[in-house]
Write an enzyme that holds these catalytic residues in place. Structure first.
Site, short mmCIF file in Angstrom:
data_model
loop_
_atom_site.label_atom_id
_atom_site.label_comp_id
_atom_site.label_asym_id
_atom_site.label_seq_id
_atom_site.Cartn_x
_atom_site.Cartn_y
_atom_site.Cartn_z
N ASP A 64 0.85 -1.19 0.00
CA ASP A 64 0.00 0.00 0.00
C ASP A 64 0.89 1.24 0.00
OD1 ASP A 64 -1.88 2.09 0.64
OD2 ASP A 64 -3.23 0.55 1.42
N SER A 105 -7.22 4.05 -1.28
CA SER A 105 -6.94 2.61 -1.25
C SER A 105 -8.19 1.78 -1.52
CB SER A 105 -6.35 2.21 0.10
OG SER A 105 -5.07 2.77 0.24
N THR A 158 -7.98 -2.05 1.73
CA THR A 158 -7.33 -2.95 0.77
C THR A 158 -7.87 -4.39 0.86
OG1 THR A 158 -5.39 -1.53 0.97
CG2 THR A 158 -5.10 -3.60 -0.23
N GLU A 272 -1.05 -8.05 1.96
CA GLU A 272 -0.82 -6.60 1.92
C GLU A 272 0.23 -6.12 2.93
OE1 GLU A 272 -3.73 -3.98 3.58
OE2 GLU A 272 -3.11 -2.30 2.34
N HIS A 281 2.28 8.68 4.62
CA HIS A 281 1.37 9.70 5.16
C HIS A 281 2.05 10.50 6.26
CE1 HIS A 281 -2.43 8.97 3.18
NE2 HIS A 281 -2.34 7.67 3.38
N ASP A 319 -1.38 0.07 -4.73
CA ASP A 319 -2.65 0.69 -5.11
C ASP A 319 -2.46 2.14 -5.56
OD1 ASP A 319 -1.85 1.32 -2.55
OD2 ASP A 319 -3.81 0.95 -1.62
#
Ligand code: MG
Ligand code: ZN
Length: 382
Positions: A64, A105, A158, A272, A281, A319
């Site tokens: 991710d 996502s 996800t 994931e 982030h 993603d």
């Protein structure tokens, strides 16, 4: 009195939102912008001999928020090499959603899970909020085994995109309920409380047990399961950072693959590396690199299985990119990465695609994210 009630409701709502979303807080500290290498792990070369032209099993791995710089940051941090170098077929994926240049996502996950573009925040539904069938559901219909493994809550966007159909990603309790509507064989991730502390009063853990699942919360116990249906709910919400959760992801993925490979008809599994996104982030290079290396070591475990099994296709992508991350300095022999960021959110950039195993040659060039799902669907003969 009414005002008070409204502010209480707003406060409770704010808590539940922050609890899920606090990984998005940007760290201003310069101390987290530079990763300094510790010990490097050995990267093995795996054989490239496969016993079939098309795969019996597919492992889709999603980093991710993993852009190109994230990959090279990991490579630098590990002294110049990653397990990803075993992937001879590589490409680029465009990530735009149906309503936004920059995807989230949920829309990104839905594209990879179903081959359908949708709007940001949508889980397993099309732009008209109509459910779309996912690879996992198609695999179930064919009698294959299926699995989901994640370091976030298993109800997070996800993994949810593969099994759930909801208009909004924030409907966590509804998403947990959707797990009961499927025959998924193994799922391991956080999110225990979405199964147990619910507004509708249902206890989904006992419902899972009635359906024949072994439900466990402890990774040590989870790792001992060899067959049957398994629900591993390893945290109330999201799993903690690597320093606390240790080798949860590689162990969970290996446990799942061993159980799923009991099925002669094959399996589909999504794994994931959720928190690469969270390092992005937070504009935290250390967080991002640690998660990238954990994901790569999990890739190593999957390569170990696939290289022996010879009928398993592994496809790895992201993603979207997170952080507008770039590398402004570093040192490969010392594993030093000096990161820089342009945003605390996602970006529109293309993301890398890697493939290993029978059918891997289909995942080259520039693709739409939806093409990845479509090609897996076609290779599995659905
Ligand atoms: Mg995710
Ligand atoms: Zn994100």
């Amino acid at each position: 009195m009414k005002k008070q009630l409204i502010s209480i409701i707003a406060f409770v709502f704010a808590i539940s939102v922050t609890a899920q979303e606090n990984y998005k807080d940007i760290s201003k500290a310069d101390s987290v912008k530079t990763y300094i290498g510790k010990s490097f792990y050995q990267v093995k070369s795996f054989p490239q001999n496969f016993s079939s032209k098309t795969p019996k099993n597919v492992i889709l791995m999603i980093g991710d928020g993993m852009g190109f710089s994230h990959v090279f940051a990991g490579m630098t941090a590990n002294g110049g090499h990653l397990f990803l170098e075993n992937f001879k077929y590589t490409g680029y994926a465009k990530t735009q959603s149906s309503d936004n240049y920059i995807t989230d996502s949920a829309a990104g996950g839905t594209a990879l899970a179903s081959g359908h573009k949708t709007y940001n925040k949508a889980i397993g539904v099309n732009p008209d909020s109509i459910p779309v069938k996912t690879i996992l559901e198609m695999a179930e219909e064919k009698g294959m085994s299926t699995g989901l493994v994640s370091t976030s809550a298993i109800t997070h966007a996800t993994p949810a995109s593969f099994i759930s159909h909801e208009a909004k990603r924030s409907y966590y309790e509804d998403i947990a309920g959707d797990f009961l509507k499927t025959d998924v064989d193994v799922f391991i991730g956080g999110g225990y409380k979405h199964f147990t502390q619910r507004k509708d009063g249902r206890n989904l853990v006992s419902e899972l047990e009635k359906k024949g699942y072994t439900v466990l919360r402890d990774m040590n116990e989870i790792s001992k399961v060899k067959s049957g249906k398994l629900a591993g709910l390893t945290a109330p919400e999201h799993n903690p950072r690597l320093s606390e959760r240790k080798d949860m992801l590689p162990v969970a993925a290996s446990t799942a693959v061993n159980i799923l490979s009991n099925n002669k008809k094959g399996f589909f599994m999504m794994v994931e590396g959720s928190q690469i996104d969270w390092g992005g982030h937070q504009n935290n290079t250390i967080y991002l690199v640690e998660e990238m290396l954990d994901f790569d070591q999990t890739i190593g475990k999957m390569l170990e299985f696939a290289s022996q099994n010879e009928e398993t296709l592994i496809v790895i992508t992201a993603d979207h990119e997170t952080g507008g991350f770039s590398i402004n300095g570093g040192n490969i022999s010392k594993g030093i990465v000096k990161g820089a960021f342009t945003t605390g959110g996602h970006t529109a950039s293309m993301v890398p695609v890697f493939a290993y195993g029978p059918g891997a040659e289909n995942f080259t060039g520039i693709m739409e994210n939806t093409d990845i799902a479509k090609r897996i669907i076609s290779l599995l003969g659905f």
